[in-house]
Motif scaffolding. Structure first.
Motif, PDB file in Angstrom:
ATOM      1  N   TYR A  61       0.827  -1.205   0.000  1.00  0.00           N
ATOM      2  CA  TYR A  61       0.000   0.000   0.000  1.00  0.00           C
ATOM      3  C   TYR A  61       0.864   1.259   0.000  1.00  0.00           C
ATOM      4  O   TYR A  61       0.547   2.244  -0.674  1.00  0.00           O
ATOM      5  CB  TYR A  61      -0.950  -0.008   1.195  1.00  0.00           C
ATOM      6  CG  TYR A  61      -2.129  -0.928   1.007  1.00  0.00           C
ATOM      7  CD1 TYR A  61      -3.179  -0.584   0.159  1.00  0.00           C
ATOM      8  CD2 TYR A  61      -2.198  -2.155   1.663  1.00  0.00           C
ATOM      9  CE1 TYR A  61      -4.261  -1.427  -0.029  1.00  0.00           C
ATOM     10  CE2 TYR A  61      -3.281  -3.002   1.483  1.00  0.00           C
ATOM     11  CZ  TYR A  61      -4.309  -2.638   0.643  1.00  0.00           C
ATOM     12  OH  TYR A  61      -5.378  -3.482   0.450  1.00  0.00           O
ATOM     13  N   GLY A  62       1.962   1.247   0.736  1.00  0.00           N
ATOM     14  CA  GLY A  62       2.854   2.396   0.743  1.00  0.00           C
ATOM     15  C   GLY A  62       3.484   2.651  -0.619  1.00  0.00           C
ATOM     16  O   GLY A  62       3.776   3.802  -0.970  1.00  0.00           O
ATOM     17  N   SER A  63       3.687   1.595  -1.402  1.00  0.00           N
ATOM     18  CA  SER A  63       4.331   1.751  -2.712  1.00  0.00           C
ATOM     19  C   SER A  63       3.494   2.576  -3.679  1.00  0.00           C
ATOM     20  O   SER A  63       4.015   3.088  -4.678  1.00  0.00           O
ATOM     21  CB  SER A  63       4.617   0.375  -3.326  1.00  0.00           C
ATOM     22  OG  SER A  63       3.422  -0.272  -3.744  1.00  0.00           O
ATOM     23  N   TRP A  64       2.198   2.731  -3.398  1.00  0.00           N
ATOM     24  CA  TRP A  64       1.365   3.535  -4.294  1.00  0.00           C
ATOM     25  C   TRP A  64       1.760   4.999  -4.266  1.00  0.00           C
ATOM     26  O   TRP A  64       1.451   5.746  -5.204  1.00  0.00           O
ATOM     27  CB  TRP A  64      -0.112   3.353  -3.934  1.00  0.00           C
ATOM     28  CG  TRP A  64      -0.645   2.055  -4.471  1.00  0.00           C
ATOM     29  CD1 TRP A  64      -0.777   0.884  -3.797  1.00  0.00           C
ATOM     30  CD2 TRP A  64      -1.067   1.786  -5.816  1.00  0.00           C
ATOM     31  NE1 TRP A  64      -1.258  -0.098  -4.634  1.00  0.00           N
ATOM     32  CE2 TRP A  64      -1.450   0.432  -5.872  1.00  0.00           C
ATOM     33  CE3 TRP A  64      -1.153   2.570  -6.963  1.00  0.00           C
ATOM     34  CZ2 TRP A  64      -1.910  -0.159  -7.042  1.00  0.00           C
ATOM     35  CZ3 TRP A  64      -1.616   1.974  -8.141  1.00  0.00           C
ATOM     36  CH2 TRP A  64      -1.979   0.629  -8.166  1.00  0.00           C
ATOM     37  N   GLN A  65       2.432   5.447  -3.212  1.00  0.00           N
ATOM     38  CA  GLN A  65       2.987   6.794  -3.215  1.00  0.00           C
ATOM     39  C   GLN A  65       3.964   6.971  -4.370  1.00  0.00           C
ATOM     40  O   GLN A  65       4.016   8.016  -5.020  1.00  0.00           O
ATOM     41  CB  GLN A  65       3.714   7.075  -1.905  1.00  0.00           C
ATOM     42  CG  GLN A  65       2.846   7.623  -0.811  1.00  0.00           C
ATOM     43  CD  GLN A  65       2.349   9.027  -1.127  1.00  0.00           C
ATOM     44  OE1 GLN A  65       1.329   9.198  -1.786  1.00  0.00           O
ATOM     45  NE2 GLN A  65       3.045  10.022  -0.670  1.00  0.00           N
ATOM     46  N   VAL A  66       4.764   5.944  -4.616  1.00  0.00           N
ATOM     47  CA  VAL A  66       5.757   5.997  -5.689  1.00  0.00           C
ATOM     48  C   VAL A  66       5.095   5.736  -7.041  1.00  0.00           C
ATOM     49  O   VAL A  66       5.441   6.354  -8.048  1.00  0.00           O
ATOM     50  CB  VAL A  66       6.879   4.981  -5.427  1.00  0.00           C
ATOM     51  CG1 VAL A  66       7.941   5.045  -6.516  1.00  0.00           C
ATOM     52  CG2 VAL A  66       7.501   5.229  -4.054  1.00  0.00           C
ATOM     53  N   ALA A  67       4.137   4.823  -7.066  1.00  0.00           N
ATOM     54  CA  ALA A  67       3.446   4.532  -8.324  1.00  0.00           C
ATOM     55  C   ALA A  67       2.771   5.774  -8.880  1.00  0.00           C
ATOM     56  O   ALA A  67       2.776   6.016 -10.100  1.00  0.00           O
ATOM     57  CB  ALA A  67       2.413   3.417  -8.106  1.00  0.00           C
ATOM     58  N   THR A  68       2.185   6.584  -8.002  1.00  0.00           N
ATOM     59  CA  THR A  68       1.525   7.795  -8.487  1.00  0.00           C
ATOM     60  C   THR A  68       2.535   8.830  -8.972  1.00  0.00           C
ATOM     61  O   THR A  68       2.204   9.676  -9.805  1.00  0.00           O
ATOM     62  CB  THR A  68       0.629   8.411  -7.405  1.00  0.00           C
ATOM     63  OG1 THR A  68       1.383   8.606  -6.206  1.00  0.00           O
ATOM     64  CG2 THR A  68      -0.545   7.518  -7.103  1.00  0.00           C
ATOM     65  N   GLY A 120       5.003   7.880 -10.727  1.00  0.00           N
ATOM     66  CA  GLY A 120       5.133   7.389 -12.095  1.00  0.00           C
ATOM     67  C   GLY A 120       4.005   7.892 -12.981  1.00  0.00           C
ATOM     68  O   GLY A 120       4.221   8.262 -14.136  1.00  0.00           O
ATOM     69  N   ALA A 121       2.789   7.919 -12.420  1.00  0.00           N
ATOM     70  CA  ALA A 121       1.651   8.449 -13.180  1.00  0.00           C
ATOM     71  C   ALA A 121       1.859   9.917 -13.508  1.00  0.00           C
ATOM     72  O   ALA A 121       1.560  10.372 -14.628  1.00  0.00           O
ATOM     73  CB  ALA A 121       0.362   8.262 -12.373  1.00  0.00           C
ATOM     74  N   GLY A 134       7.753   6.593 -16.758  1.00  0.00           N
ATOM     75  CA  GLY A 134       6.609   6.810 -15.885  1.00  0.00           C
ATOM     76  C   GLY A 134       5.666   5.626 -15.881  1.00  0.00           C
ATOM     77  O   GLY A 134       5.154   5.227 -14.821  1.00  0.00           O
ATOM     78  N   LEU A 135       5.445   5.042 -17.050  1.00  0.00           N
ATOM     79  CA  LEU A 135       4.574   3.869 -17.135  1.00  0.00           C
ATOM     80  C   LEU A 135       5.184   2.678 -16.401  1.00  0.00           C
ATOM     81  O   LEU A 135       4.475   1.949 -15.688  1.00  0.00           O
ATOM     82  CB  LEU A 135       4.335   3.518 -18.608  1.00  0.00           C
ATOM     83  CG  LEU A 135       3.384   2.354 -18.890  1.00  0.00           C
ATOM     84  CD1 LEU A 135       1.989   2.655 -18.354  1.00  0.00           C
ATOM     85  CD2 LEU A 135       3.331   2.061 -20.393  1.00  0.00           C
ATOM     86  N   VAL A 136       6.500   2.490 -16.562  1.00  0.00           N
ATOM     87  CA  VAL A 136       7.192   1.408 -15.850  1.00  0.00           C
ATOM     88  C   VAL A 136       7.038   1.584 -14.343  1.00  0.00           C
ATOM     89  O   VAL A 136       6.753   0.623 -13.608  1.00  0.00           O
ATOM     90  CB  VAL A 136       8.685   1.384 -16.238  1.00  0.00           C
ATOM     91  CG1 VAL A 136       9.474   0.466 -15.293  1.00  0.00           C
ATOM     92  CG2 VAL A 136       8.861   0.922 -17.679  1.00  0.00           C
ATOM     93  N   THR A 137       7.192   2.818 -13.869  1.00  0.00           N
ATOM     94  CA  THR A 137       7.070   3.086 -12.438  1.00  0.00           C
ATOM     95  C   THR A 137       5.644   2.872 -11.952  1.00  0.00           C
ATOM     96  O   THR A 137       5.410   2.272 -10.890  1.00  0.00           O
ATOM     97  CB  THR A 137       7.510   4.529 -12.132  1.00  0.00           C
ATOM     98  OG1 THR A 137       8.837   4.732 -12.618  1.00  0.00           O
ATOM     99  CG2 THR A 137       7.477   4.802 -10.636  1.00  0.00           C
ATOM    100  N   LEU A 138       4.667   3.354 -12.724  1.00  0.00           N
ATOM    101  CA  LEU A 138       3.265   3.216 -12.341  1.00  0.00           C
ATOM    102  C   LEU A 138       2.856   1.749 -12.242  1.00  0.00           C
ATOM    103  O   LEU A 138       2.215   1.324 -11.268  1.00  0.00           O
ATOM    104  CB  LEU A 138       2.381   3.942 -13.353  1.00  0.00           C
ATOM    105  CG  LEU A 138       0.864   3.762 -13.218  1.00  0.00           C
ATOM    106  CD1 LEU A 138       0.376   4.272 -11.870  1.00  0.00           C
ATOM    107  CD2 LEU A 138       0.138   4.465 -14.362  1.00  0.00           C
ATOM    108  N   VAL A 139       3.223   0.951 -13.233  1.00  0.00           N
ATOM    109  CA  VAL A 139       2.798  -0.442 -13.288  1.00  0.00           C
ATOM    110  C   VAL A 139       3.673  -1.336 -12.405  1.00  0.00           C
ATOM    111  O   VAL A 139       3.178  -2.244 -11.735  1.00  0.00           O
ATOM    112  CB  VAL A 139       2.823  -0.954 -14.744  1.00  0.00           C
ATOM    113  CG1 VAL A 139       2.492  -2.441 -14.801  1.00  0.00           C
ATOM    114  CG2 VAL A 139       1.838  -0.161 -15.602  1.00  0.00           C
TER     115      VAL A 139
END
Length: 443
Positions: free
Chosen positions: A174-181, A183-184, A301-306
């Motif tokens: 769940y914390g990783s979504w900070q980084v995924a966003t 990437g977005a 960015g896509l690589v980071t998001l996914v």
């Protein structure tokens, strides 16, 4: 350290049985965690969208706001104006983080997004040197960056704390979504950069086109504010003992942990700003067209998001520290050869591949960082510790990246000089994470 909020089997009631197993989280807990991801992600995406757009259009902004200065000096002015905003980030981290530890994550998150809207809006309507002169125009840029920097200082620590405390399990995921966003935001900002530099004329881009991303970013803000106002406070915060002075406790009792957090973020921050520097590097150092750096930025960015959520899942299984050590080691090995190839074969294709590789390294190292921070910082100073540690690290190792790279290339005459700096920071982060594992028991 706060414990996870799921229920466990009472081992004392069953002596000699197998170790207790966590029960699956309830549907309500999972739903709450997903709402937390959405609420945190909107503001985080807005923060990074503003940062990335400014960096991506550094060449345009330097010519519009510092037209009477030479190319190198204008770029330095632009990047230093950008970097000055990072001086105020630790202040925002201390003020907003301490407030969040005393009064709640929800209130702090609502405040940070309003400040972000203001900073982005100031950029959208910023008068250029042709309208008000270079001094007034530069001051306007500075004010917008300071407002954005202050809000961003409190955003990461508060939003990350809210995410990991809302998670019923799989806190690193769940914390990783900070980084995924992030990437977005990189994907969206790079898409704007590619589209505007490709389909607009030079005059259109310099007259009004560069403002479009900031206008769009400003319009995202009200949506994020509405979502955050409807969030529930975390149970960890409600249960934790409240301190009158979380900042004082973080900087006295837990100072070593805060400094560890600052060192751990070094490579993560540098990786982000290296990718953001690439559009400028492509034009000024490689002689490539203005749109060249944005293609790789979109893919990175896509690589980071996914990819980042998968890294978060892995970090929950093996520990965030282990994943970060592997990623830092890969950075040490790969950075210099990648720049050597890029300078030897300066093409859009090679630039894109290099950006994607650095994007993958960023996701692999940065993705587990919120999980590591959650294990490092106790609940009653968690937001303050995260925010101050993160922003001190970003100030030292991230905010001045564009200026440092520009200076190193000019001073050494070598276009591969940034890779040496990257390797040094990667080694520093590797050692910091290793110490965190050994001294504080971070997995």
């Amino acid at each position: 350290m706060a414990q996870s909020d799921h229920t466990t089997v009472d081992r004392a009631a069953n002596p000699g049985d197998a170790p207790p197993q966590a029960l699956p989280p309830s549907p309500e807990a999972v739903a709450r965690a997903r709402k937390a991801v959405i609420a945190s992600s909107v503001g985080n995406a807005l923060e990074w969208f503003d940062v990335i757009v400014y960096s991506s259009f550094a060449v345009v902004i330097s010519e519009l706001f510092f037209p009477e200065v030479s190319g190198f000096a204008a770029l330095m002015f632009t990047f230093l104006t950008f970097a000055v905003s990072y001086l105020v980030r630790p202040v925002g981290a201390a003020v907003i983080g301490s407030w969040a530890d005393r009064h709640g994550r929800k209130r702090a998150l609502s405040a940070t997004i309003l400040l972000m809207m203001l900073g982005t809006g100031l950029m959208a309507v910023a008068p250029t040197a042709a309208v008000v002169g270079p001094v007034a125009g530069g001051l306007w840029l500075l004010v917008s960056r300071l407002v954005q920097g202050f809000s961003a200082g409190g955003e990461f620590g508060t939003a990350t704390t809210f995410l990991v405390e809302s998670a019923p399990d799989r806190k690193a995921f769940y914390g990783s979504w900070q980084v995924a966003t992030q990437g977005a935001a990189l994907l969206l900002a790079s898409a704007f950069g590619f589209g505007l530099t490709t389909f607009l004329t030079h005059d259109q881009l310099y007259t009004w086109g560069w403002r479009v991303p900031f206008v769009v970013g400003m319009l995202i803000g009200p949506v994020g504010w509405y979502i955050r106002r409807r969030m529930d406070e975390t149970e960890d915060f409600e249960r934790a003992e409240k301190l009158d002075n979380p900042l004082g406790a973080a900087l006295s009792t837990h100072l070593a942990r805060v400094l560890t957090a600052a060192g751990a973020v070094a490579l993560a921050s540098l990786s982000v700003y290296l990718i953001l520097y690439m559009p400028t590097f492509a034009v000024k150092s490689l002689g490539l067209p203005g749109w060249a750096g944005f293609v790789g930025g979109m893919i990175a960015g896509l690589v980071t998001l996914v990819g980042t959520p998968f890294i978060g899942r892995l970090a929950d299984r093996v520990g965030p520290g282990r994943v970060m050590l592997v990623a830092a080691g890969a950075g040490v090995v790969l950075a210099w050869p990648l720049f050597q190839v890029l300078v030897a074969v300066p093409s859009v294709a090679v630039l894109t591949v290099v950006q994607v590789v650095f994007g993958a390294l960023m996701a692999a190292y940065f993705g587990p960082l919120p999980g590591l921070y959650a294990e490092l910082c106790p609940t009653n100073v968690r937001t303050t510790g995260m925010a101050v540690g993160y922003n001190v690290g970003v100030l030292v190792f991230g905010g001045f990246t564009g200026a440092i790279f520009t200076f190193l290339i000019e001073a050494t005459g070598s276009r591969t000089a940034p890779s040496i700096y990257f390797v040094v920071i990667a080694v520093l982060s590797f050692v910091t994470v290793l110490l965190a594992r050994r001294r504080y028991g971070v997995r």
